[in-house]
Scaffold this active site. Structure first.
Site, PDB file in Angstrom:
ATOM      1  N   GLU A  21       0.859  -1.196   0.000  1.00  0.00           N
ATOM      2  CA  GLU A  21       0.000   0.000   0.000  1.00  0.00           C
ATOM      3  C   GLU A  21       0.889   1.238   0.000  1.00  0.00           C
ATOM      4  O   GLU A  21       1.853   1.323   0.764  1.00  0.00           O
ATOM      5  CB  GLU A  21      -0.884   0.020   1.259  1.00  0.00           C
ATOM      6  N   THR A  52      -3.941   4.651  -1.305  1.00  0.00           N
ATOM      7  CA  THR A  52      -5.002   5.097  -0.400  1.00  0.00           C
ATOM      8  C   THR A  52      -5.722   6.333  -0.946  1.00  0.00           C
ATOM      9  O   THR A  52      -5.187   7.084  -1.762  1.00  0.00           O
ATOM     10  CB  THR A  52      -4.455   5.431   0.996  1.00  0.00           C
ATOM     11  N   TYR A  53      -6.937   6.512  -0.427  1.00  0.00           N
ATOM     12  CA  TYR A  53      -7.804   7.622  -0.828  1.00  0.00           C
ATOM     13  C   TYR A  53      -8.281   8.312   0.436  1.00  0.00           C
ATOM     14  O   TYR A  53      -8.817   7.643   1.329  1.00  0.00           O
ATOM     15  CB  TYR A  53      -9.000   7.042  -1.599  1.00  0.00           C
ATOM     16  N   ALA A  55     -10.662   9.792   2.787  1.00  0.00           N
ATOM     17  CA  ALA A  55     -12.124   9.761   2.824  1.00  0.00           C
ATOM     18  C   ALA A  55     -12.674  11.183   2.738  1.00  0.00           C
ATOM     19  O   ALA A  55     -12.125  12.109   3.330  1.00  0.00           O
ATOM     20  CB  ALA A  55     -12.602   9.079   4.100  1.00  0.00           C
ATOM     21  N   HIS A  81      -7.824   2.701  -4.158  1.00  0.00           N
ATOM     22  CA  HIS A  81      -8.807   2.725  -3.065  1.00  0.00           C
ATOM     23  C   HIS A  81      -9.844   3.798  -3.401  1.00  0.00           C
ATOM     24  O   HIS A  81      -9.503   4.847  -3.953  1.00  0.00           O
ATOM     25  CB  HIS A  81      -8.165   3.131  -1.733  1.00  0.00           C
ATOM     26  N   ARG A 111     -15.796   1.935   2.833  1.00  0.00           N
ATOM     27  CA  ARG A 111     -16.716   2.969   3.293  1.00  0.00           C
ATOM     28  C   ARG A 111     -15.967   4.254   3.623  1.00  0.00           C
ATOM     29  O   ARG A 111     -16.410   5.344   3.337  1.00  0.00           O
ATOM     30  CB  ARG A 111     -17.466   2.503   4.552  1.00  0.00           C
ATOM     31  N   ASP A 113     -13.589   6.434   6.758  1.00  0.00           N
ATOM     32  CA  ASP A 113     -13.913   6.971   8.084  1.00  0.00           C
ATOM     33  C   ASP A 113     -14.247   8.431   7.918  1.00  0.00           C
ATOM     34  O   ASP A 113     -13.667   9.110   7.080  1.00  0.00           O
ATOM     35  CB  ASP A 113     -12.722   6.812   9.031  1.00  0.00           C
ATOM     36  N   ALA A 130     -19.765  -0.140   2.400  1.00  0.00           N
ATOM     37  CA  ALA A 130     -18.857  -0.484   1.297  1.00  0.00           C
ATOM     38  C   ALA A 130     -19.519  -1.420   0.286  1.00  0.00           C
ATOM     39  O   ALA A 130     -19.231  -1.355  -0.909  1.00  0.00           O
ATOM     40  CB  ALA A 130     -17.586  -1.114   1.869  1.00  0.00           C
ATOM     41  N   LYS A 170     -20.573  -8.987   1.969  1.00  0.00           N
ATOM     42  CA  LYS A 170     -19.768  -8.141   1.075  1.00  0.00           C
ATOM     43  C   LYS A 170     -18.925  -9.028   0.158  1.00  0.00           C
ATOM     44  O   LYS A 170     -18.761  -8.752  -1.025  1.00  0.00           O
ATOM     45  CB  LYS A 170     -18.900  -7.255   1.973  1.00  0.00           C
TER      46      LYS A 170
HETATM   47  P1  FAD Z   1     -18.141  -1.349   5.728  1.00  0.00           P
HETATM   48  O1  FAD Z   1     -17.967  -2.654   5.080  1.00  0.00           O
HETATM   49  O2  FAD Z   1     -19.213  -0.460   5.221  1.00  0.00           O
HETATM   50  O3  FAD Z   1     -18.355  -1.604   7.285  1.00  0.00           O
HETATM   51  C1  FAD Z   1     -18.411  -0.491   8.183  1.00  0.00           C
HETATM   52  C2  FAD Z   1     -19.263  -0.845   9.392  1.00  0.00           C
HETATM   53  O4  FAD Z   1     -20.633  -1.033   8.990  1.00  0.00           O
HETATM   54  C3  FAD Z   1     -18.867  -2.140  10.085  1.00  0.00           C
HETATM   55  O5  FAD Z   1     -19.109  -1.977  11.458  1.00  0.00           O
HETATM   56  C4  FAD Z   1     -19.830  -3.173   9.507  1.00  0.00           C
HETATM   57  O6  FAD Z   1     -20.049  -4.254  10.405  1.00  0.00           O
HETATM   58  C5  FAD Z   1     -21.090  -2.346   9.314  1.00  0.00           C
HETATM   59  N1  FAD Z   1     -21.920  -2.757   8.202  1.00  0.00           N
HETATM   60  C6  FAD Z   1     -21.519  -3.223   7.002  1.00  0.00           C
HETATM   61  N2  FAD Z   1     -22.586  -3.452   6.210  1.00  0.00           N
HETATM   62  C7  FAD Z   1     -23.693  -3.105   6.933  1.00  0.00           C
HETATM   63  C8  FAD Z   1     -25.073  -3.084   6.670  1.00  0.00           C
HETATM   64  N3  FAD Z   1     -25.564  -3.488   5.499  1.00  0.00           N
HETATM   65  N4  FAD Z   1     -25.924  -2.658   7.642  1.00  0.00           N
HETATM   66  C9  FAD Z   1     -25.452  -2.245   8.842  1.00  0.00           C
HETATM   67  N5  FAD Z   1     -24.129  -2.253   9.138  1.00  0.00           N
HETATM   68  C10 FAD Z   1     -23.261  -2.653   8.201  1.00  0.00           C
HETATM   69  N6  FAD Z   1     -10.022   4.420   4.763  1.00  0.00           N
HETATM   70  C11 FAD Z   1      -9.880   5.518   3.972  1.00  0.00           C
HETATM   71  O7  FAD Z   1     -10.470   6.549   4.279  1.00  0.00           O
HETATM   72  N7  FAD Z   1      -9.083   5.503   2.859  1.00  0.00           N
HETATM   73  C12 FAD Z   1      -8.407   4.392   2.460  1.00  0.00           C
HETATM   74  O8  FAD Z   1      -7.712   4.409   1.453  1.00  0.00           O
HETATM   75  C13 FAD Z   1      -8.537   3.216   3.262  1.00  0.00           C
HETATM   76  N8  FAD Z   1      -7.910   2.064   2.921  1.00  0.00           N
HETATM   77  C14 FAD Z   1      -8.099   0.936   3.665  1.00  0.00           C
HETATM   78  C15 FAD Z   1      -7.494  -0.255   3.255  1.00  0.00           C
HETATM   79  C16 FAD Z   1      -7.682  -1.428   3.980  1.00  0.00           C
HETATM   80  C17 FAD Z   1      -7.033  -2.691   3.499  1.00  0.00           C
HETATM   81  C18 FAD Z   1      -8.471  -1.405   5.170  1.00  0.00           C
HETATM   82  C19 FAD Z   1      -8.635  -2.644   5.988  1.00  0.00           C
HETATM   83  C20 FAD Z   1      -9.067  -0.226   5.600  1.00  0.00           C
HETATM   84  C21 FAD Z   1      -8.905   0.953   4.843  1.00  0.00           C
HETATM   85  N9  FAD Z   1      -9.525   2.145   5.211  1.00  0.00           N
HETATM   86  C22 FAD Z   1      -9.366   3.269   4.429  1.00  0.00           C
HETATM   87  C23 FAD Z   1     -10.305   2.240   6.446  1.00  0.00           C
HETATM   88  C24 FAD Z   1     -11.819   1.949   6.236  1.00  0.00           C
HETATM   89  O9  FAD Z   1     -12.382   2.921   5.404  1.00  0.00           O
HETATM   90  C25 FAD Z   1     -12.450   1.973   7.623  1.00  0.00           C
HETATM   91  O10 FAD Z   1     -12.010   0.870   8.373  1.00  0.00           O
HETATM   92  C26 FAD Z   1     -13.961   2.117   7.681  1.00  0.00           C
HETATM   93  O11 FAD Z   1     -14.333   2.482   9.001  1.00  0.00           O
HETATM   94  C27 FAD Z   1     -14.722   0.836   7.344  1.00  0.00           C
HETATM   95  O12 FAD Z   1     -14.611   0.562   6.040  1.00  0.00           O
HETATM   96  P2  FAD Z   1     -15.270  -0.782   5.405  1.00  0.00           P
HETATM   97  O13 FAD Z   1     -15.026  -0.669   3.959  1.00  0.00           O
HETATM   98  O14 FAD Z   1     -14.830  -1.975   6.129  1.00  0.00           O
HETATM   99  O15 FAD Z   1     -16.830  -0.467   5.720  1.00  0.00           O
END
Ligand code: FAD
Length: 292
Positions: A21, A52-53, A55, A81, A111, A113, A130, A170
């Site tokens: 990354e 990375t992107y 948010a 991303h 998704r 943060d 996401a 997902k």
């Molecule tokens: P989601 O899959 O949407 O999950 C988020 C929360 O919602 C979880 O608690 C999940 O249990 C819950 N959830 C999921 N689906 C539902 C549903 N249908 N109904 C209710 N609840 C639900 N962040 C950045 O800003 N930029 C980046 O480039 C970046 N790169 C990353 C790369 C990796 C490999 C990882 C592991 C994380 C990265 N992140 C990045 C951080 C990420 O954006 C955060 O961890 C964020 O809080 C969650 O993203 P997610 O895609 O897992 O979200």
């Protein structure tokens, strides 16, 4: 997930993926670090390089520039991303189509943060999770769409079980997951076992990070909900060489994940060529990459 090189023809060594990354640079010294990373990665030939992107779109232009720079390199391919927060569906579609126009075929759908130090208008976040972005990227025909997995559960989740269920859903449409970094080696096999019980067999690549300072470690662990085991916290708190310990820990976690059957290692490089080189060298044999 797609391999950059053909798998080794040595049948005794099953090639595992090694990916990295990168962050887009913020200033000239960050740009110098990226130049050093590119020089190193040309030698290491990672299977893919993710970018990375910020948010809310805070790094939108810089992320796109770096991703576009990686297109056509013969030593890796980019995974861009992209995050839901702060964007409308139309904006996300336009960012994805712009990538396609530049030849980008692989994305990591997240998704994001909610950025604390940004004035992004979060009410514009049309996609709440996401999975909706995975659906959007898939509908546009990307060759692969990866997602994030949280070995110790996502910090906002009501329970680990619910988080696993959402992740399994997902992964029904995504191609693979990259894990958040973690410091408890058992977290990786637990995640894979839980997903298998839910019928999900998609590749889960272990994400590994070598923390560089106590400050950054505690901030990142807090944000990601990553648990730092007490004995390790004690070692980090008392070490005279934090970076060396960080590298040692990252190597041990990666070795453990590989021996637990991980299909690959994704290294959160924080654009550090030095630690990337040391970690890659230590893992080369297990990765089937001791030719480098
Ligand atoms: P989601 O899959 O949407 O999950 C988020 C929360 O919602 C979880 O608690 C999940 O249990 C819950 N959830 C999921 N689906 C539902 C549903 N249908 N109904 C209710 N609840 C639900 N962040 C950045 O800003 N930029 C980046 O480039 C970046 N790169 C990353 C790369 C990796 C490999 C990882 C592991 C994380 C990265 N992140 C990045 C951080 C990420 O954006 C955060 O961890 C964020 O809080 C969650 O993203 P997610 O895609 O897992 O979200």
């Amino acid at each position: 997930m797609q391999r950059h090189d053909e798998p080794s023809d040595d049948s005794t060594v099953m090639r595992k993926s090694f990916s990295v990354e990168l962050w887009p640079a913020r200033n000239p010294s960050g740009q110098d670090r990226l130049v050093a990373m590119f020089e190193l990665l040309e030698k290491l030939r990672p299977d893919f390089t993710s970018v990375t992107y910020g948010a809310g779109g805070s790094t939108r232009d810089r992320t796109q520039e770096l991703v576009n720079e990686l297109v056509g390199k013969d030593w890796s391919y980019p995974v861009a991303h992209i995050t839901c927060v702060g964007h409308s569906r139309a904006e996300l579609t336009s960012i994805l189509l712009e990538y396609q126009r530049h030849g980008v075929e692989h994305v990591l759908a997240l998704r994001g943060d909610h950025p604390r130090d940004s004035d992004a208008d979060l009410s514009r976040s049309e996609l709440k999770h996401a999975i909706e972005l995975v659906e959007l990227a898939k509908s546009l025909g990307f060759r692969s769409v990866g997602v994030a997995a949280h070995p110790q559960g996502h910090p906002e989740s009501d329970s680990l079980e619910r988080d696993r269920e959402f992740l399994a859903r997902k992964l029904e449409i995504a191609d693979y997951a990259l894990t958040q970094f973690y410091f408890d080696a058992d977290a990786y096999p637990r995640l894979v076992d839980d997903l298998a019980r839910l019928g999900s067999e998609k590749p889960i690549v272990a994400g590994v990070m070598a923390p560089k300072s106590w400050n950054s470690l505690s901030k990142m662990a807090l944000l990601s909900g990553t648990h730092l085991p007490e004995d390790l916290a004690e070692r980090f708190a008392t070490t005279s060489d934090f970076e060396a310990l960080g590298i040692e820990v990252a190597i041990a976690l990666a070795q453990s994940a590989l021996s637990d059957g991980a299909p690959g290692i994704h290294l959160y490089t924080m654009n550090s060529a030095l630690s990337t080189a040391v970690i890659f060298e230590a893992l080369a044999k297990e990765l089937g990459r001791d030719d480098v």
